[in-house]
Design an enzyme around this catalytic site. Structure first.
Site, PDB file in Angstrom:
ATOM      1  N   LYS A 174       0.835  -1.131  -0.027  1.00 19.01           N
ATOM      2  CA  LYS A 174      -0.065  -0.277  -0.086  1.00 19.01           C
ATOM      3  C   LYS A 174       0.968   1.340   0.078  1.00 19.01           C
ATOM      4  CE  LYS A 174      -1.864  -1.694   3.748  1.00 19.01           C
ATOM      5  NZ  LYS A 174      -2.682  -1.807   5.036  1.00 19.01           N
ATOM      6  N   THR A 206      -7.321   9.048   9.739  1.00 17.11           N
ATOM      7  CA  THR A 206      -7.050   7.734   9.048  1.00 17.11           C
ATOM      8  C   THR A 206      -6.788   6.528   9.942  1.00 17.11           C
ATOM      9  OG1 THR A 206      -4.520   8.623   8.831  1.00 17.11           O
ATOM     10  CG2 THR A 206      -6.145   9.381   7.106  1.00 17.11           C
ATOM     11  N   GLY A 208      -7.049   3.104  11.357  1.00 18.44           N
ATOM     12  CA  GLY A 208      -7.776   2.068  10.946  1.00 18.44           C
ATOM     13  C   GLY A 208      -7.642   1.756   9.495  1.00 18.44           C
ATOM     14  N   THR A 209      -6.970   2.599   8.745  1.00 13.86           N
ATOM     15  CA  THR A 209      -6.992   2.277   7.209  1.00 13.86           C
ATOM     16  C   THR A 209      -6.702   0.753   6.979  1.00 13.86           C
ATOM     17  OG1 THR A 209      -4.907   3.354   7.284  1.00 13.86           O
ATOM     18  CG2 THR A 209      -6.795   4.566   6.388  1.00 13.86           C
ATOM     19  N   GLY A 210      -5.550   0.298   7.587  1.00 17.43           N
ATOM     20  CA  GLY A 210      -4.958  -1.000   6.892  1.00 17.43           C
ATOM     21  C   GLY A 210      -6.183  -2.138   7.490  1.00 17.43           C
ATOM     22  N   CYS A 211      -6.636  -1.842   8.951  1.00 15.20           N
ATOM     23  CA  CYS A 211      -7.585  -2.829   9.205  1.00 15.20           C
ATOM     24  C   CYS A 211      -8.517  -3.064   8.130  1.00 15.20           C
ATOM     25  CB  CYS A 211      -7.855  -2.414  10.657  1.00 15.20           C
ATOM     26  SG  CYS A 211      -6.986  -2.499  11.974  1.00 15.20           S
TER      27      CYS A 211
END
Length: 261
Positions: A174, A206, A208-211
């Site tokens: 990412k 932002t 929690g974007t990865g989760c």
């Protein structure tokens, strides 16, 4: 029958990341969500103030009872903070033949707080990544796994190949941490590269974007989408969740998981 997805991850008391973000994502995307909690974090938008791991056998047994009774169409891993937990999760994935596994190799919180013991990194690479259908590292995580700095698209492609060699079928590196008006994620399937563009959103919210991205991929896999299409659809969902993010708390606020509603 409603598709069923399992998140194997930590709890975020602030509700923006971890199993809370995963369950919100599963629900809004029309998937029945289940959890195997690995750690309880004392966390808000400002930082992580404590991490309390559950015993590894408890994590294993949560996965066991869910699979045996309800069934799992797709699963994801998030925060797995210790070597023992990673080994227990890897054993459960194999023992109960869980396919459609998305591995989000969580190493740090948005605040910069470490969420993975240094000794556990090698275990994650050797034992869990080979079981993954999709792995979704961000640039700092990819750098940790590959051992070199990632400065642009060429480095991202190189990192994809290195991480692919660890065993996952698809790798998504990412690009959110790189500078620029366009944020490009690089997807590698062992043969070709695919590039997913998203526009930069000027917001500090932002958390929690990865989760959220990995749980959206999991939801679409549970619904029967092919991996590349699941990744594309998850990117679209995430982009809007960032654009409509919530200004909550004094630090990095959460995404708006419910933007579709």
């Amino acid at each position: 029958m409603i598709p069923k997805a399992l998140t194997i991850a930590g709890s975020d008391s602030g509700g923006g990341a971890g199993i809370q973000a995963d369950l919100k994502t599963f629900t809004v995307l029309g998937v029945y969500g289940m959890t195997a909690i690995t750690s309880i974090t004392v966390q808000n938008t400002v930082g992580v103030f404590g991490v309390y791991d559950l015993p590894a056998h408890v994590v294993y047994n949560q996965i066991k009872v869910v699979v045996e009774d309800i069934g799992v169409d797709a699963a994801k891993t998030g925060m797995l903070s210790s070597e023992e937990i990673i080994k227990a999760v890897s054993k459960a994935i194999k023992d109960f033949r869980i396919e459609n596994l998305v591995v989000d190799p969580v190493m740090r919180a948005k605040s910069g707080d470490s969420l993975l013991a240094p000794s556990a990194k090698e275990t994650l690479i050797k034992e869990l990544l080979p079981l993954a259908l999709v792995a979704t590292p961000n640039i700092p995580e990819a750098q940790e796994m590959c051992g070199f700095e990632i400065k642009g698209l060429e480095d991202m492609e190189k990192a994809c190949k290195v991480i692919y060699s660890f065993g996952p079928s698809y790798v998504v590196v990412k690009g959110g941490h790189l500078e620029g008006d366009k944020k490009v994620d690089v997807v590698y399937d062992g043969k070709s590269f695919h590039y997913l563009e998203g526009k930069y959103v000027l917001t500090k919210n932002t958390h929690g974007t990865g989760c959220t991205f990995s749980s959206a991929i999991t939801a679409f896999l549970a619904k029967g989408e092919e991996p590349l299409e699941a990744i594309r659809k998850a990117k679209h969902y995430l982009q809007s969740a960032i654009e409509k993010s919530l200004d909550i708390g004094h630090g990095h606020g959460p995404l708006n998981h419910m933007w579709m509603l």
